[in-house]
Design a protein around this motif. Structure first.
Motif, PDB file in Angstrom:
ATOM      1  N   ASP A  36       0.866  -1.174   0.000  1.00 18.20           N
ATOM      2  CA  ASP A  36       0.000   0.000   0.000  1.00 18.20           C
ATOM      3  C   ASP A  36       0.905   1.229   0.000  1.00 18.20           C
ATOM      4  O   ASP A  36       1.940   1.237   0.664  1.00 18.20           O
ATOM      5  CB  ASP A  36      -0.873  -0.016   1.260  1.00 18.20           C
ATOM      6  CG  ASP A  36      -1.842   1.129   1.282  1.00 18.20           C
ATOM      7  OD1 ASP A  36      -1.462   2.197   1.817  1.00 18.20           O
ATOM      8  OD2 ASP A  36      -2.962   0.984   0.764  1.00 18.20           O
ATOM      9  N   SER A  37       0.523   2.258  -0.719  1.00 19.98           N
ATOM     10  CA  SER A  37       1.389   3.438  -0.842  1.00 19.98           C
ATOM     11  C   SER A  37       1.708   4.083   0.504  1.00 19.98           C
ATOM     12  O   SER A  37       2.750   4.722   0.651  1.00 19.98           O
ATOM     13  CB  SER A  37       0.769   4.464  -1.789  1.00 19.98           C
ATOM     14  OG  SER A  37      -0.427   4.978  -1.253  1.00 19.98           O
ATOM     15  N   THR A  38       0.847   3.894   1.495  1.00 15.89           N
ATOM     16  CA  THR A  38       1.108   4.489   2.817  1.00 15.89           C
ATOM     17  C   THR A  38       2.278   3.798   3.525  1.00 15.89           C
ATOM     18  O   THR A  38       2.815   4.345   4.493  1.00 15.89           O
ATOM     19  CB  THR A  38      -0.142   4.417   3.715  1.00 15.89           C
ATOM     20  OG1 THR A  38      -0.502   3.043   3.916  1.00 15.89           O
ATOM     21  CG2 THR A  38      -1.298   5.186   3.097  1.00 15.89           C
ATOM     22  N   SER A  42      10.376   5.724   1.015  1.00 15.02           N
ATOM     23  CA  SER A  42      11.081   6.461  -0.034  1.00 15.02           C
ATOM     24  C   SER A  42      11.345   5.534  -1.213  1.00 15.02           C
ATOM     25  O   SER A  42      11.282   4.313  -1.089  1.00 15.02           O
ATOM     26  CB  SER A  42      12.397   7.034   0.484  1.00 15.02           C
ATOM     27  OG  SER A  42      13.254   5.994   0.913  1.00 15.02           O
ATOM     28  N   ILE A  43      11.652   6.173  -2.363  1.00 16.52           N
ATOM     29  CA  ILE A  43      11.950   5.431  -3.576  1.00 16.52           C
ATOM     30  C   ILE A  43      13.210   6.024  -4.193  1.00 16.52           C
ATOM     31  O   ILE A  43      13.312   7.240  -4.355  1.00 16.52           O
ATOM     32  CB  ILE A  43      10.799   5.505  -4.601  1.00 16.52           C
ATOM     33  CG1 ILE A  43       9.504   4.975  -3.991  1.00 16.52           C
ATOM     34  CG2 ILE A  43      11.163   4.738  -5.867  1.00 16.52           C
ATOM     35  CD1 ILE A  43       8.281   5.128  -4.898  1.00 16.52           C
ATOM     36  N   VAL A  60       6.140   8.666 -10.341  1.00 12.30           N
ATOM     37  CA  VAL A  60       5.577   8.559  -8.992  1.00 12.30           C
ATOM     38  C   VAL A  60       4.552   9.671  -8.780  1.00 12.30           C
ATOM     39  O   VAL A  60       3.438   9.429  -8.298  1.00 12.30           O
ATOM     40  CB  VAL A  60       6.691   8.609  -7.920  1.00 12.30           C
ATOM     41  CG1 VAL A  60       6.108   8.603  -6.518  1.00 12.30           C
ATOM     42  CG2 VAL A  60       7.655   7.439  -8.103  1.00 12.30           C
ATOM     43  N   ARG A  61       4.920  10.891  -9.142  1.00 12.40           N
ATOM     44  CA  ARG A  61       3.976  12.014  -9.002  1.00 12.40           C
ATOM     45  C   ARG A  61       2.760  11.808  -9.890  1.00 12.40           C
ATOM     46  O   ARG A  61       1.628  12.056  -9.470  1.00 12.40           O
ATOM     47  CB  ARG A  61       4.670  13.327  -9.350  1.00 12.40           C
ATOM     48  CG  ARG A  61       5.724  13.736  -8.341  1.00 12.40           C
ATOM     49  CD  ARG A  61       6.217  15.154  -8.585  1.00 12.40           C
ATOM     50  NE  ARG A  61       6.680  15.407  -9.945  1.00 12.40           N
ATOM     51  CZ  ARG A  61       7.890  15.140 -10.412  1.00 12.40           C
ATOM     52  NH1 ARG A  61       8.793  14.586  -9.617  1.00 12.40           N
ATOM     53  NH2 ARG A  61       8.224  15.416 -11.661  1.00 12.40           N
ATOM     54  N   GLU A  62       2.992  11.355 -11.121  1.00 16.08           N
ATOM     55  CA  GLU A  62       1.876  11.152 -12.051  1.00 16.08           C
ATOM     56  C   GLU A  62       0.939  10.032 -11.605  1.00 16.08           C
ATOM     57  O   GLU A  62      -0.210   9.988 -12.019  1.00 16.08           O
ATOM     58  CB  GLU A  62       2.388  10.903 -13.463  1.00 16.08           C
ATOM     59  CG  GLU A  62       3.000  12.148 -14.072  1.00 16.08           C
ATOM     60  CD  GLU A  62       3.320  12.004 -15.543  1.00 16.08           C
ATOM     61  OE1 GLU A  62       3.197  10.899 -16.106  1.00 16.08           O
ATOM     62  OE2 GLU A  62       3.701  13.034 -16.130  1.00 16.08           O
ATOM     63  N   MET A  63       1.435   9.144 -10.759  1.00 14.52           N
ATOM     64  CA  MET A  63       0.605   8.070 -10.210  1.00 14.52           C
ATOM     65  C   MET A  63      -0.163   8.545  -8.981  1.00 14.52           C
ATOM     66  O   MET A  63      -0.865   7.765  -8.346  1.00 14.52           O
ATOM     67  CB  MET A  63       1.483   6.865  -9.855  1.00 14.52           C
ATOM     68  CG  MET A  63       2.115   6.194 -11.057  1.00 14.52           C
ATOM     69  SD  MET A  63       3.344   4.936 -10.609  1.00 14.52           S
ATOM     70  CE  MET A  63       2.296   3.644  -9.932  1.00 14.52           C
ATOM     71  N   GLY A  64      -0.020   9.835  -8.629  1.00 13.53           N
ATOM     72  CA  GLY A  64      -0.720  10.382  -7.472  1.00 13.53           C
ATOM     73  C   GLY A  64      -0.032  10.103  -6.157  1.00 13.53           C
ATOM     74  O   GLY A  64      -0.653  10.162  -5.101  1.00 13.53           O
ATOM     75  N   LEU A  65       1.272   9.808  -6.205  1.00 10.80           N
ATOM     76  CA  LEU A  65       2.020   9.449  -5.001  1.00 10.80           C
ATOM     77  C   LEU A  65       3.038  10.526  -4.635  1.00 10.80           C
ATOM     78  O   LEU A  65       4.141  10.234  -4.175  1.00 10.80           O
ATOM     79  CB  LEU A  65       2.715   8.097  -5.213  1.00 10.80           C
ATOM     80  CG  LEU A  65       1.789   6.940  -5.585  1.00 10.80           C
ATOM     81  CD1 LEU A  65       2.578   5.702  -5.941  1.00 10.80           C
ATOM     82  CD2 LEU A  65       0.792   6.662  -4.469  1.00 10.80           C
ATOM     83  N   SER A  69       8.880  10.488  -0.806  1.00 12.08           N
ATOM     84  CA  SER A  69      10.188  11.049  -1.153  1.00 12.08           C
ATOM     85  C   SER A  69      10.833  10.194  -2.230  1.00 12.08           C
ATOM     86  O   SER A  69      10.902   8.970  -2.109  1.00 12.08           O
ATOM     87  CB  SER A  69      11.098  11.078   0.081  1.00 12.08           C
ATOM     88  OG  SER A  69      10.553  11.927   1.057  1.00 12.08           O
ATOM     89  N   VAL A  70      11.301  10.873  -3.291  1.00 10.80           N
ATOM     90  CA  VAL A  70      11.866  10.178  -4.452  1.00 10.80           C
ATOM     91  C   VAL A  70      13.212  10.793  -4.796  1.00 10.80           C
ATOM     92  O   VAL A  70      13.373  12.009  -4.750  1.00 10.80           O
ATOM     93  CB  VAL A  70      10.923  10.291  -5.673  1.00 10.80           C
ATOM     94  CG1 VAL A  70      11.546   9.662  -6.906  1.00 10.80           C
ATOM     95  CG2 VAL A  70       9.585   9.651  -5.366  1.00 10.80           C
ATOM     96  N   LEU A  71      14.158   9.943  -5.154  1.00  9.88           N
ATOM     97  CA  LEU A  71      15.469  10.402  -5.602  1.00  9.88           C
ATOM     98  C   LEU A  71      15.795   9.710  -6.919  1.00  9.88           C
ATOM     99  O   LEU A  71      15.668   8.496  -7.037  1.00  9.88           O
ATOM    100  CB  LEU A  71      16.545  10.052  -4.564  1.00  9.88           C
ATOM    101  CG  LEU A  71      17.972  10.415  -4.916  1.00  9.88           C
ATOM    102  CD1 LEU A  71      18.130  11.929  -4.975  1.00  9.88           C
ATOM    103  CD2 LEU A  71      18.929   9.818  -3.905  1.00  9.88           C
TER     104      LEU A  71
END
Length: 113
Positions: A36-38, A42-43, A60-65, A69-71
């Motif tokens: 689950d996204s919760t 981080s990714i 990730v942003r386009e998936m609504g997430l 935190s993404v790097l």
């Protein structure tokens, strides 16, 4: 916290193909591991130097997430590496056993998976 890895190969160096490959990879990791996204802390993405049209993390942003935190970073240039390769590591708050996911040509990276 545990980490799960995966990789996919983009069909071409276009934003559309990069984001499609990344989304497919993430969705498969989420599905296979019942994440689950919760639960995601981080990714981290790495991509080969021939991926220049988009950051894989944009998917990730386009998936609504966007709360995750993404790097994005460049993978080491290794002779003979798979071109257009996107690798990912998700840090997840879970006690479940996690299965790494390698799609398409990226399966060559881990033939044991």
């Amino acid at each position: 916290m545990k980490a799960v890895r995966g990789a996919a190969v983009s069909l071409s160096n276009t934003e559309k193909d990069i984001l499609a490959a990344t989304s497919e990879l993430l969705n498969e990791i989420f599905s296979v591991n019942e994440i689950d996204s919760t639960e995601i802390v981080s990714i981290i993405f790495t991509s080969t130097s021939d991926i220049t049209a988009s950051f894989p993390g944009k998917a990730v942003r386009e998936m609504g997430l966007g709360h995750i935190s993404v790097l994005d970073t460049l993978a080491s240039h290794i002779q003979g590496d798979i071109p257009l390769c996107i690798r990912v590591m998700l840090n997840v708050n879970t006690t479940n056993v996690l299965n790494h996911v390698y799609l398409g040509e990226a399966k060559k990276l881990r033939p044991d998976r």
